[in-house]
Every structure is written in C-alpha cells, then in structure tokens.
Scaffold this active site. Structure first.
Site, short mmCIF file in Angstrom:
data_model
loop_
_atom_site.label_atom_id
_atom_site.label_comp_id
_atom_site.label_asym_id
_atom_site.label_seq_id
_atom_site.Cartn_x
_atom_site.Cartn_y
_atom_site.Cartn_z
CB SER A 148 -27.57 12.56 4.47
OG SER A 148 -26.38 12.49 3.94
CD GLU A 206 -29.92 8.70 -1.87
OE1 GLU A 206 -29.21 9.68 -2.03
OE2 GLU A 206 -30.87 8.29 -1.58
CG HIS A 220 -27.36 12.66 -1.33
ND1 HIS A 220 -27.89 11.65 -0.58
CD2 HIS A 220 -26.80 13.45 -0.25
CE1 HIS A 220 -27.61 11.88 0.94
NE2 HIS A 220 -26.96 12.85 0.82
#
Length: 476
Positions: free
Chosen positions: A187, A297, A392
C-alpha cells in the site's frame, strides 16, 4: 544460540524463539523530538553496556485509542525511530535480507503489528527480516519549508531511507548480507518504494511492490493546500502531539478513493517528479522488481457502506473522479457493469483498477520494456468474509504466514495455509536472487495468478488496458 548482536553503536541482546532470534525496538536514529521534530533523522548515540532489545519500541503518533494500545501492550511516542530484526542467527553468515515498509496511508501502522511478525518468514526462507517504524501523518508529511526549513519535507521517506542506510551499514551484525537487500512495501509502503526508485535510490538490490496506489504521490500544490489547512488548525508554533492528531482528523481525505493528504509530495528535493513520469521518461535503477495487486483491492473498504449508497449517480460520480475527463463516465460504468453486475461491485472494481492495478501496470511496464527483470502477479485468493473477495491487506497474511493474526483477511484453514506456503516460497525465491516465474515483458506479458489454481498466464485482462490508457496524462 547467540542472542547478542554487536553493531557499531553498541551491543544488543535479543530473544531466542526456537530457531529464530528477534531483536525488537532497535534504534536506527536519534529521537525526533524537541529541536529534531521537523528535521531529517540524525545518528543515534552509542552505548557501552549490552542494550536490551526484547521489547518493541513506541509506535509513531497516530489516531488509535488508548484502550487498543493497552490491549496490544504498546506505547505511542514521537520517540519512535526503531526497527525490528528476525534472523536465524546473529552470526557471520551472510543471508539475504528483506526490509518491509508497512502501509496505512502514511498516517497509520507500525512495524510491530502482529500481522508483520517476521519469525515464520525468516525461519522458512533462512533470511533476515526487518520491519520498522517511521514518522507518520503531519509529523512525517507536512509540507512547510517556509516554516520548518527546506529539509523538513517528506520526513517519512527520509526516515525510511535513513533506516535502509542503517541496514546497509549494520545488518551484518545480525547475520545479514548488506549486498543482498530486498525492500518490500504494501500500500503506502509500495508508494514509498516507487518514490525511491524514481529518485535513483541505491540502498536496496531488489524491490517488491504490493498493492500500491502509485498515483497517490501529491503535487506540490495539493501539499501546500493541506499544509495551510493544518496550520490553521494547529494554533501553536510548536503544537503538542494531541493537537497534531486533532488537526489530522480535521483534514478531509477527499472523494473515493481518498486523495491521501499525508502521502509523499513533490518537493523538489526528495521527490523531483511524480514516479509515473520518471518511469515513463527515463531509466530507474536497473534492479529486479516483483509487483502486483489483489483482484478486489477496494471491496474491503466499500463493505462499510450499505447497498443504498451505490446509486447510479454515486457510481457515475466515482467513475468521473477515477477516469478523469478523457473518458465518458457513463461508458466506463457500462463497461464495468458488463463484467461485474451489481453497482456495488462495479464501484469497487473501478477503484481497484484505476487506483491500484493501472498505475502499478504503467510503472513496471516501462521498467520491463527497458530490459529489466519484472515479475507481475495478481492475488486472487478470496477472503472468507462475505463480500471481501481478494481484498486489500490479504497479501500480508499470506506473505508473512501469520494467518492467525487476521483470519478474516485470508482465512486460517488448511487451504489458506497451503496458499501461504505457495506465496512465501515464491517471495523467498525472489528475495534469494531467483526469478520464480516467467518475466513480464510489457503490455499483455506473463502474469502469475495466485489463487485456488495458481499459474502463469498472458494477456491477463488485456482488454482492460484500453480503458486505463490516458488516465494519467499528467504523468506521461
């Protein structure tokens, strides 16, 4: 087992955990407090006695409740520039090193999170694993050179680079090879790596970018606007931590996806140009890169909203924000609806593609087309939580093998453990200098799909590339 590592600053005593030794809370820089608050990291003072390194250091100031801190046995302080090392032994063996940069929008997170415990990975790969803390939020990203000096910008990235230099200089004391350092980030950690690569950073030999929204490097103008708002909210010239955190909460993160008010910014010093510009216009360090995203995600973030939020107008507005003026938002929505059906799924898929997959694709495509080794992947392993998909953060549980730390992300049954074994084996192979699958050689190139049936394919979602092109005209 030897539990003492002798660095050039002094000796450290770690804790033996079966066949791995962990050194926690190792200071890599002086406390960034007082006159050092808005300054780049400075060398830590030496010590004479053997220093205890069995407890994690304080986490950086961030928006977290005292109850949660106490539950996890953590403290929070500006005195936070520490790292943690897991190693098979603090001996003279030269093992490959993995340095991991956590995510959290440069406003949340820390290197002592249970999900990032490096013991399993170090044990499995015979490697040295390093996690770290660095300044976050306002303290790491405030753009105010007129207020705090030209070297006060992008302190988060400056901290990360300072820690990487520390690893080059000191990791040999922990059984690591300073000439075989892989930096990995997830990230916002992946965004930081893209910034370093674009700036020609030579402090690592391989790079792994996981789920990076690489478009989120802010313009100078955007950083100036955030700084102005923060200065209005922080009435004191030298505000306390509570006032700083209160000011952070007063910053609107923007439309979906959030604009990342605390991400790195173009400051003309640490960052001269947007990484997507650099990747497309000139060479970066010619090191191997492993990069990819998860299939879904953004689903984990949209799961917080009721179905009623996802009206035709809301989804169209999201398409406009994501695709920009070059594309008709109605056409974008129609195209995604054909593949994903319900508006909720359409909305999430658009953010996944435009915010994560597309910039990652553009960044590494240029690197590959210059003849550099690039390994592309898409994680398709689904979360057991209904509606999350391959979301994610699920990559973290699989890479580090700590499925019990967050079972909702990737599961914790036999199948999930097998998937973790597969992912760990591939990542370790790369960290140790290998190429565990066929190189990606540009648009439509080989991509490893990691899921219930893993394997390499070509032209994966190649039809989507047309809709991505032109999304980032300002970035080349």
């Amino acid at each position: 087992m030897t539990t003492v590592a002798r660095t050039s600053f002094g000796a450290l005593r770690g804790e033996a955990l079966d066949d791995v030794v962990v050194f926690r809370g190792v200071p890599y820089a002086a406390s960034p407090t007082g006159e050092r608050r808005w300054r780049p990291a400075q060398p830590v003072s030496t010590w004479t006695d053997v220093r205890d390194a069995t407890a994690f250091g304080s986490i950086p100031p961030q928006d977290i409740s005292p109850e949660r801190l106490a539950k996890r046995g953590l403290t929070m302080s500006e005195d936070c520039l520490t790292l943690n090392v897991w190693t098979p032994a603090a001996d003279d063996t030269r093992r490959p090193v993995l340095v991991f940069l956590h995510g959290g929008g440069q406003a949340q997170g820390h290197g002592s999170a249970p999900l990032l415990d490096g013991a399993r990975l170090a044990r499995r790969g015979g490697i040295v694993v390093v996690t770290m803390n660095f300044r976050l939020g306002v303290l790491g990203s405030l753009y105010a050179p007129d207020w705090h000096g030209a070297d006060s910008t992008n302190l988060t990235v400056r901290d990360q680079q300072y820690a990487l230099q520390w690893v080059r200089d000191e990791i040999g004391a922990f059984g690591g090879d300073p000439s075989a350092v892989t930096v990995a980030g997830q990230s916002s950690g992946a965004i930081a790596i893209s910034v370093m690569l674009a700036g020609g950073c030579g402090l690592f030999d391989r790079a792994i970018l996981q789920s990076g929204g690489l478009e989120r490097v802010r313009s100078t103008e955007a950083a100036v606007a955030v700084a102005a708002r923060l200065r209005a909210l922080m009435r004191d010239d030298e505000p306390g931590v509570d006032e700083i955190l209160a000011a952070q909460r007063g910053i609107d993160p923007g439309f979906v996806p959030p604009q990342g008010p605390f991400h790195p910014c173009i400051d003309g010093d640490v960052i001269a140009e947007h990484p997507l510009v650099v990747a497309r216009t000139r060479s970066m360090p010619a090191i191997p890169i492993l990069a990819g995203t998860t299939r879904d995600e953004w689903r984990i973030f949209d799961a917080a909203f009721d179905d009623g939020v996802f009206t035709e107008q809301y989804v169209r507005d999201r398409a406009q924000a994501l695709a920009g003026d070059r594309h008709d938002p109605d056409a974008v929505v129609d195209r995604y609806r054909a593949d994903h059906g319900p508006l909720r799924d359409v909305a999430s898929a658009m953010v996944t593609d435009y915010h994560f997959t597309a910039p990652t694709e553009q960044f590494v495509r240029a690197h590959a087309e210059r003849g550099n080794a690039v390994l592309r992947y898409e994680l398709q392993w689904p979360s057991p939580r209904a509606g999350f998909g391959a979301c994610h953060d699920s990559c973290l549980a699989l890479v580090f093998g700590n499925l019990d730390a967050a079972p909702a992300l990737a599961g914790n049954d036999e199948a999930a453990r097998h998937m973790s074994d597969v992912v760990q084996s591939l990542w370790v192979d790369f960290i140790r200098g290998g190429e565990p699958w066929v190189r990606y050689d540009g648009s439509g190139g080989s991509t490893m799909l990691l899921g219930r049936e893993s394997g390499v394919t070509r032209d994966h979602r190649s039809e989507q590339l047309a809709i991505w092109e032109g999304r980032y005209p300002a970035y080349g």
